[in-house]
Enzyme design. Structure first.
Site, short mmCIF file in Angstrom:
data_model
loop_
_atom_site.label_atom_id
_atom_site.label_comp_id
_atom_site.label_asym_id
_atom_site.label_seq_id
_atom_site.Cartn_x
_atom_site.Cartn_y
_atom_site.Cartn_z
CG PHE A 278 -1.59 1.21 1.63
CD1 PHE A 278 -2.19 2.06 0.69
CD2 PHE A 278 -1.65 1.57 2.98
CE1 PHE A 278 -2.82 3.23 1.10
CE2 PHE A 278 -2.28 2.73 3.38
CZ PHE A 278 -2.85 3.57 2.44
CB ILE B 239 13.95 -7.54 2.98
CG1 ILE B 239 12.92 -7.83 4.09
CG2 ILE B 239 13.38 -6.60 1.93
CD1 ILE B 239 12.64 -6.62 4.99
CB THR C 181 4.00 2.07 12.94
OG1 THR C 181 2.73 2.24 13.55
CG2 THR C 181 4.71 0.94 13.67
CG ASP C 182 0.77 5.81 15.30
OD1 ASP C 182 0.72 4.63 14.89
OD2 ASP C 182 -0.22 6.57 15.32
CD GLU C 183 -0.36 0.01 15.08
OE1 GLU C 183 -0.35 -1.10 15.63
OE2 GLU C 183 -1.00 0.25 14.04
CE1 TYR D 293 3.33 -3.56 11.66
CE2 TYR D 293 1.95 -2.26 13.14
CZ TYR D 293 2.76 -2.34 12.02
OH TYR D 293 3.01 -1.22 11.26
CE LYS E 184 7.31 -1.07 11.14
NZ LYS E 184 7.90 -1.16 9.77
CE1 TYR F 61 -12.33 -6.79 14.13
CE2 TYR F 61 -10.24 -5.76 14.72
CZ TYR F 61 -10.98 -6.60 13.91
OH TYR F 61 -10.36 -7.26 12.88
N GLY G 193 -5.83 -7.20 23.33
CA GLY G 193 -4.82 -6.16 23.59
C GLY G 193 -5.06 -4.88 22.82
CG HIS G 194 -8.60 -2.83 20.05
ND1 HIS G 194 -9.91 -2.88 19.62
CD2 HIS G 194 -7.94 -2.04 19.17
CE1 HIS G 194 -10.04 -2.14 18.53
NE2 HIS G 194 -8.85 -1.62 18.25
#
Ligand code: NAD
Ligand code: TYD
Length: 340
Positions: free
Chosen positions: A12, A61, A126-128, A154, A158, A211, A279-280
């Site tokens: 994307f 990779i 990512t901001d995550e 995830y 990261k 969710y 864990g949302h």
């Protein structure tokens, strides 16, 4: 004229970045490396392939030897590493491939960058990696100083990659930059993610699986604005620095889904509340002051315009996503949503 090696360019954001760079820097040679996982799609790159100074390698990779051969041949000036496993729900089902691609793959890319020498290695993060913020503290935002505190396999993978990137800078002097962006939306997003999934389901009059109570907040940025920020960072960003990217556009999931229903003329009765993600994360919100102050970056696209453009893109490009949701995606969908 620069040579830029872009990993994950059939996905994307990577694909949007390739189109952005072809438009802004038509003289640059762009080298795309992508292993074409379920999330990579060659039809996305059809127009990019038509350009002489674009080349595509179907390569993992994590494959050190193959990556070294590409560097040997292409001698890139700049590396932008988008390639990743990117979907939180999949990481909850199967963390392993996330650790392989997101951590080991990053290591291999940086080892190649060290061995062959580059002027910049840019890590798309990512901001995550900052974990989440409480819903009742709208005064709090993620800054570049916010501690790394992750929630999902995830985001952990990261974050691990980010720490490795900083270690390669300090230990080996690799000229790195890192960007941490909020949630993106726009053309070519794989229909497992919230916005395209809701568009595709609404068009098919299928249930819209929200969710929990749909109260989680995400900070949405139009993908082209993310691409613009990365272009600025690789040219003018300071080596060793982290830049947060976001446009102060926080929205509750349920409000996004309602906007999509309205734009498509579909009933909100399609909305179905399903079991919450484990864990949302509750709320993401970026403070983009640093990239604004230091590089002059500001987003161009307001959410009201961006979401309409995005919905229109999915209406105009049905074959692109209909082909995707007809294959193995159906098995994924059944597994994730079947008895939720
Ligand atoms: P995506 O899942 O749409 O695309 C990932 C691409 O990477 C695919 O083309 C896939 O084939 C490729 N890939 C995966 N594993 C690979 C491997 N081992 N070797 C080579 N190629 C591989 O992801 P996206 O949403 O475009 O995200 C791109 C990057 O941006 C990721 O690093 C992600 O963490 C980060 N990011 C995404 C968002 C977002 O909202 N989507 C926000 C902030 C940061
Ligand atoms: P997603 O697009 O997966 O991005 P991320 O988890 O990386 O932020 O999800 C965005 C939000 O939408 C997140 O709070 C989870 C929620 N969501 C749903 O409610 N239903 C869905 O079917 C999906 C895919 C996501």
């Amino acid at each position: 004229m620069k040579k830029i090696l872009i990993t994950g360019g059939a996905g994307f954001i990577g694909a949007n970045f390739i189109y952005y760079m072809q438009d802004r820097h038509p003289d640059y040679r762009l080298i795309c490396v992508d292993s074409l996982t379920y999330a990579g799609n060659m039809s996305t790159l059809e127009k990019a392939m038509a350009k002489d100074n674009f080349v595509f390698y179907r390569t993992d990779i994590c494959d050190r030897q193959a990556i070294y051969e590409i560097f040997e041949k292409e001698q890139p000036d700049i590396v932008v590493n988008f390639a990743a496993e990117s979907h939180v729900d999949r990481s909850i089902e199967n963390p392993e491939v996330f650790l392989d691609t997101n951590i080991k793959g990053t290591m291999v890319m940086m080892d190649a960058a060290r061995k062959y020498g580059v002027e910049r290695y840019h890590q798309v993060s990512t901001d995550e990696v900052y974990g989440d913020l409480p819903l009742d503290r709208p005064d709090l935002f993620f800054t570049e100083e916010t501690p790394i505190t992750t929630s999902s396999p995830y985001s952990s993978s990261k974050a691990a990659a980010d720490l490795l990137v900083q270690a390669y800078h300090r230990t080996y002097g690799l000229p790195v930059t890192i960007s941490r962006c909020s949630n993106n939306y726009g053309p070519y997003q794989f229909p497992e993610k919230l916005i395209p999934l809701m568009i595709a389901n609404a068009l098919a009059e299928k249930p819209l699986p929200v969710y929990g109570e749909g109260l989680n907040v995400r900070d949405w940025l139009y993908v082209e604005d993310h691409c613009k920020a990365i272009d600025m960072i690789i040219h003018d960003g300071v080596v060793g620095e982290v830049y947060n990217i976001g446009g102060h556009n926080e929205m509750k999931n349920i409000d996004i889904v309602k906007i999509i229903c309205k734009a498509l003329g579909k009933s909100e009765d399609l909305i179905t509340y399903v079991t919450d993600r484990k864990g949302h994360d509750m709320r993401y919100a970026i403070d983009p002051e640093k990239i604004h102050r230091e590089l002059g970056w500001l987003p161009d696209t307001m959410f009201a315009d961006g979401i309409q453009k995005t919905i229109q893109w999915y209406l105009d490009n049905r074959p692109w996503w209909e082909q995707i949701i007809s294959g193995e995606y159906m098995d994924y969908y059944e597994k994730m949503y079947g008895d939720r």
